[in-house]
Enzyme design. Structure first.
Site, PDB file in Angstrom:
ATOM      1  N   GLY A  23       0.807  -1.210   0.000  1.00 45.85           N
ATOM      2  CA  GLY A  23       0.000   0.000   0.000  1.00 45.85           C
ATOM      3  C   GLY A  23       0.839   1.258   0.000  1.00 45.85           C
ATOM      4  O   GLY A  23       1.991   1.251  -0.422  1.00 45.85           O
ATOM      5  N   THR A  24       0.249   2.340   0.500  1.00 44.38           N
ATOM      6  CA  THR A  24       0.898   3.648   0.454  1.00 44.38           C
ATOM      7  C   THR A  24       1.076   4.231   1.852  1.00 44.38           C
ATOM      8  O   THR A  24       0.413   3.823   2.807  1.00 44.38           O
ATOM      9  CB  THR A  24       0.066   4.632  -0.380  1.00 44.38           C
ATOM     10  N   ILE A  25       1.979   5.211   1.935  1.00 41.40           N
ATOM     11  CA  ILE A  25       2.169   5.971   3.167  1.00 41.40           C
ATOM     12  C   ILE A  25       1.848   7.423   2.842  1.00 41.40           C
ATOM     13  O   ILE A  25       2.399   8.002   1.904  1.00 41.40           O
ATOM     14  CB  ILE A  25       3.598   5.841   3.711  1.00 41.40           C
ATOM     15  N   LYS A  40       0.100   4.625   7.153  1.00 37.92           N
ATOM     16  CA  LYS A  40       0.346   3.501   6.244  1.00 37.92           C
ATOM     17  C   LYS A  40      -0.992   2.814   5.978  1.00 37.92           C
ATOM     18  O   LYS A  40      -1.609   2.268   6.898  1.00 37.92           O
ATOM     19  CB  LYS A  40       1.335   2.515   6.857  1.00 37.92           C
ATOM     20  N   ASP A 137      14.689  -7.759  10.207  1.00 41.36           N
ATOM     21  CA  ASP A 137      14.873  -7.155   8.882  1.00 41.36           C
ATOM     22  C   ASP A 137      15.537  -5.786   9.009  1.00 41.36           C
ATOM     23  O   ASP A 137      15.082  -4.795   8.421  1.00 41.36           O
ATOM     24  CB  ASP A 137      13.538  -7.046   8.148  1.00 41.36           C
TER      25      ASP A 137
END
EC number: 2.7.11.1
Length: 278
Positions: A23-25, A40, A137
């Site tokens: 998705g997008t921020i 987010k 990560d």
């Protein structure tokens, strides 16, 4: 706190500042607090399998377990519907990661800047590890940089795990930064983060990771060979203290590899404020 999707009732959505796998921020503004945040938004319809769903559910769950820390991004709100998940987080503005910073700096950072970021990353990891949380990560893309304050914040806990006194397993992470015990399919603990953080520090100083390859398999083979080198062209002006700490973090023998607390007590970290830019 998970609620029905009332995001637009509480926040004014502004410009898009980032885009990820799911998705997008977006920058958003809260009329109640008069502050800006990062939102987010994840489209659940693009999730392929159970592993994807677990990934998006892990981040808010793990971060809710962590007490606030100045070097870890904070989550303030969570909104969910059948198709969407929105996580309202602390905003670093302008948004920049260590990866972005490396590019803007021409490929590598000074020893003083690298050491400052390294100390904050290790402080964040020490906090996580005290809470039995392993990030899994740690990489330049997952550390946000505030160029005004010089502060950094560890983010993206989608691969994180709570150990609960046990060990973890499974190949998780990004090839360049994965510890050898992960590559070999062994059970592992929080020290995988120390290996990854060491590789991040090496990358900041050299402009490239210590273990390379054209494919993930090539990179893993290089990691397993474990020949940590400091080419004079890249490390000629880097202090012996920095290289000593890297050897103790990027160490194949897990029993000899430093913990985050060990690394923070190392002379290179203790003298961060005294390092000169180079």
């Amino acid at each position: 706190m998970t609620r029905e999707f009332e995001l637009e009732n509480n926040y004014q959505l502004c410009d898009e500042i980032g885009r990820g796998r799911f998705g997008t921020i977006t920058r958003c503004f809260s009329p109640a607090t008069k502050e800006f945040y990062a939102c987010k938004t994840i489209d659940k319809r693009v999730l392929i399998d159970a592993l994807d769903r677990e990934c998006i559910e892990t981040e808010p769950r793990i971060m809710a377990m962590l007490p606030p820390h100045p070097n870890i991004i904070r989550i303030f709100d969570l909104y969910e519907t059948e198709d969407s998940l929105a996580i309202v987080m602390e905003l670093v503005d302008p948004p920049m990661t260590i990866y972005d910073r490396l590019i803007s700096a021409g490929g590598r950072l000074s020893e003083s800047e690298s050491a400052s970021y390294a100390k904050q990353i290790l402080s964040a990891l020490a906090h996580c590890h005290r809470c039995d949380v392993v990030h899994r990560d740690v990489k330049p893309d997952n550390v946000l940089v505030d160029l005004v304050s010089g502060g950094v914040k560890l983010c993206d806990f989608g691969s994180a795990v709570w150990l609960g006194g046990e060990t973890a397993e499974g190949v998780v992470g990004t090839p360049y930064y994965v510890a050898p015990e992960v590559v070999m399919g062994r059970k592992y603990d929080e020290k995988v983060d120390i290996w990854s953080a060491g590789v991040v520090i090496y990358t900041m100083l050299a402009g490239e990771p210590p273990f390379n390859g054209e494919t993930a398999e090539d990179i893993f083979e290089s990691i397993l060979r474990g020949n940590l080198r400091f080419p004079p062209k890249k490390f000629g002006s880097v202090s012996s203290e920095a290289k000593d700490l890297l050897r103790k973090m990027i160490c194949r023998d897990v029993s000899r590899r430093f913990s985050a607390e060990d690394a923070l007590r190392h002379s290179w970290m203790m003298n961060v404020g005294n390092l000169q830019s180079n």
